[in-house]
Design an enzyme around this catalytic site. Sequence first.
Site, PDB file in Angstrom:
ATOM      1  N   GLU A   1       0.818  -1.216   0.000  1.00  0.00           N
ATOM      2  CA  GLU A   1       0.000   0.000   0.000  1.00  0.00           C
ATOM      3  C   GLU A   1       0.852   1.268   0.000  1.00  0.00           C
ATOM      4  O   GLU A   1       0.309   2.375   0.046  1.00  0.00           O
ATOM      5  CB  GLU A   1      -0.953  -0.027   1.198  1.00  0.00           C
ATOM      6  CG  GLU A   1      -2.007  -1.111   1.063  1.00  0.00           C
ATOM      7  CD  GLU A   1      -2.884  -1.273   2.303  1.00  0.00           C
ATOM      8  OE1 GLU A   1      -2.508  -0.753   3.371  1.00  0.00           O
ATOM      9  OE2 GLU A   1      -3.930  -1.941   2.198  1.00  0.00           O
TER      10      GLU A   1
ATOM     11  N   LYS B   1       5.860  -1.981   1.654  1.00  0.00           N
ATOM     12  CA  LYS B   1       5.237  -2.192   2.968  1.00  0.00           C
ATOM     13  C   LYS B   1       5.176  -3.684   3.315  1.00  0.00           C
ATOM     14  O   LYS B   1       5.438  -4.078   4.455  1.00  0.00           O
ATOM     15  CB  LYS B   1       3.818  -1.620   2.937  1.00  0.00           C
ATOM     16  CG  LYS B   1       3.062  -1.753   4.234  1.00  0.00           C
ATOM     17  CD  LYS B   1       1.629  -1.237   4.092  1.00  0.00           C
ATOM     18  CE  LYS B   1       0.892  -1.334   5.410  1.00  0.00           C
ATOM     19  NZ  LYS B   1      -0.544  -1.052   5.272  1.00  0.00           N
TER      20      LYS B   1
HETATM   21  C1  BGC Z   1      -2.414  -4.319   5.205  1.00  0.00           C
HETATM   22  C2  BGC Z   1      -3.499  -5.047   4.450  1.00  0.00           C
HETATM   23  C3  BGC Z   1      -4.378  -5.789   5.444  1.00  0.00           C
HETATM   24  C4  BGC Z   1      -4.895  -4.852   6.527  1.00  0.00           C
HETATM   25  C5  BGC Z   1      -5.660  -5.581   7.612  1.00  0.00           C
HETATM   26  C6  BGC Z   1      -3.044  -3.410   6.242  1.00  0.00           C
HETATM   27  O1  BGC Z   1      -2.045  -2.760   6.973  1.00  0.00           O
HETATM   28  O2  BGC Z   1      -1.632  -3.543   4.323  1.00  0.00           O
HETATM   29  O3  BGC Z   1      -2.930  -5.959   3.542  1.00  0.00           O
HETATM   30  O4  BGC Z   1      -5.453  -6.359   4.765  1.00  0.00           O
HETATM   31  O5  BGC Z   1      -3.817  -4.187   7.145  1.00  0.00           O
HETATM   32  O6  BGC Z   1      -4.850  -6.526   8.249  1.00  0.00           O
END
Ligand code: BGC
Length: 767
Positions: free
Chosen positions: A489, A601
């Site tokens: 992300e 990330k």
């Molecule tokens: C992650 C996602 C994940 C979400 C809930 C986020 O920090 O990047 O991949 O689905 O957290 O765990």
Amino acid sequence: MNQNYIIPNEWSIIEEGFDKESVTASESIFSIGNGAMGQRANFEEDYSGETFQGSYVGGVYYPDKTRVGWWKNGYPEYFAKVLNAPNWIGINVNINGEALDLNTCKVSGFKRELNMKHGLLHRSFIAELKGGKQIKVNATRFLSIDFNEVGAIKYSVTPINFTGEIEFIPYLDAGIVNEDSNYDEFFWEILQVEEEKNEAYILSKTLKTEFHVCTGMRMTLSLNDDDIHLEKEVEKSEKKIAFKYKTEVDQGDTFTIYKYGGYSQSMNHANEELIFACEKELQKASIIGFEVLLQKQKDAWEKIWETSDIVIEGDIKAQQAIRFNIFQLNQTYSGEDSRLNIGPKGFTGEKYGGSTYWDTEAYCIPFYMSTKDKSTAKNLLLYRYNQLDRAIENAEKLGFKNGAALYPMVTMNGEECHNEWEITFEEIHRNGAMIYAIDNYVNYTGDYDYIPAFGMEVIIAVARFWQQRATFSKAKDQYVILGVTGPNEYENNVNNNFYTNYLAKWCLEFALKNLDILKEKYQADLERIIAKTNLNQLELDQWKEVSEKMYFPYSKEHNVYLQQDGFLDKQLIPTSELPRSERPINQKWSWDRILRSVYIKQADVLQGLYFFENKFDDKIIEDHFDFYEPFTVHESSLSPCVHSILACKIDRMEKAYEMYLRTARLDLDDYNNEVHEGLHITSMAGTWLSIVQGFGGMRNFDDKLSFAPQIPKKWKSYSFNINYRGAILKMYKDHEGCKFTNESEASVDILVHGEKVTVSPNELAAL
Ligand code: BGC
């Protein structure tokens, strides 16, 4: 906060000594749950210091009004919040009229223990009140696995240096709030507050969603283990009801209150029957009695451990950590209810709202599939099947048509709850995880019938989405997927994220392959599905075309698929050159700086290589690992496990162990200084994966179960149990070799380091 205060122990999480600074962290760590409900480890008695109160009922949520700056078409109207539910655990204590409050009295001998073997929370301490009176308190609490609407508390007080009056004030309090409410709104309406004899009930409903919940309590009392009956005083207000029981207690005598409490809710009962249902369950519990209920709890947890335990010899902290993770996963989802799911914080906090992320399909299903009956993983798949219409509506809102489905990034009831454009609209890879999970389930369980019965409709709807989402690029003479966010992300609105493109292609191929299988073996089902979905040949031709002509960014110079177009324009500075003081970058850097940087990330290209490892040879995996891992900051708790598994695959045990350590005690040692907000439940499945798929090398590709066991230097041995197609297989590994046993009627064929091994019932296969 004092990290590392949890005392290492094989089966328990233990805290000794009372530290006000650790109260909110411990409230998370010592949380208890039974799949249907759960609660933070708040004290029974009032506490005037800093605390984060939380009790949650599975599936009950509130659609909190969204808070965004610039409203964009397609945003969901609300963000579903896991709801803080009425408190039933409260028992205030007065000693000669003076309130027991650990924030104001002198506390000694404080010990808290979460007994994971038996699913019990204990707390004991000595409190000296202002006037010098000392009492000893012992409290045991659990949420019953057998009767999942019921919890029980045994709370005892013994005067140490005086004879005096002790008063217990058990209460129900529906005047609770969510800390993360966007507009400080109250989410509950109280409908009825009832009391009768030694029982009380509050019937309340959530505003807007109209979940009805009855919260109940029923008490019995004893003095030195003899039942006693005391007249009570009742204090009742609009949102709260309390009973007061007081008696004279001699020095050294023990006054005990047994409080049975819990919830009945409208997902399981008719609204008008909720009070009756709650009453029935609490009566049953109190008639069975605390000790028998406790024994049943122990038996139930021992049964859970039979198929899910991992034993690690030679590293007690690792042992404690893996059991903690397995324990919390079992507390969060018990497998029977296809309307429930696994929220990233489970029943331990509010953050992340919503309940269901792609975390379930990508990380959690393998854990539940291998440690429980196959119906558990099937229920998790059915959760998505039952929400297919909503996923089609979600896609329609964004302009897709003809039954294309986009599953939400975050959801409670199938509707999208997330509203940041770069995630809601662009993090579409989640759609592929739905299909990956179906394939994974069928491979592991052998239950192909799931596809004609349910899965195919989902597979078709998702294939339609990918075909419509891909764009034909004349310049490339290939299909591209524009404007996406991959699992990483820290990159938004990129073109041709390798992971997303790969999944899209795979989903389309998978759809075509399964339609062929149905044509051959499940004709009646296929006809029904075609009639229901209006599937036609033109579409199938389009799917084929898009999948065959999908574009993947690739670097010949580095011999790797690129995370997205333009990745190599970035400054390729490894994380080893990133000063410690600048990490985590999501707290230290501006967002635009993060976006421009190379830093990743969580596993992205590597997530794809992990899912589809059988399609890439070891050299390719190694090249990609060596290219991407040095730029990865692992700022999602879901990241280290994938790296640990791949590192084992390419024989990098040290790296694998380093990554494993980052996931295993994430919450117990509070690496990110945020455990007070709740536990990272879904990443706990990642820790399990790191051992079973990482060190154990377990895979289930092409209808075969295979292992490639290795062992970290620091451990003497480890073993795990898995439920494979009804057989309980145990794998034991030490530095000498590995052994398999099989507790079932039939032999199971497995591959160990590529060699076929038959594990016969009750025989040891030693290698
Ligand atoms: C992650 C996602 C994940 C979400 C809930 C986020 O920090 O990047 O991949 O689905 O957290 O765990």
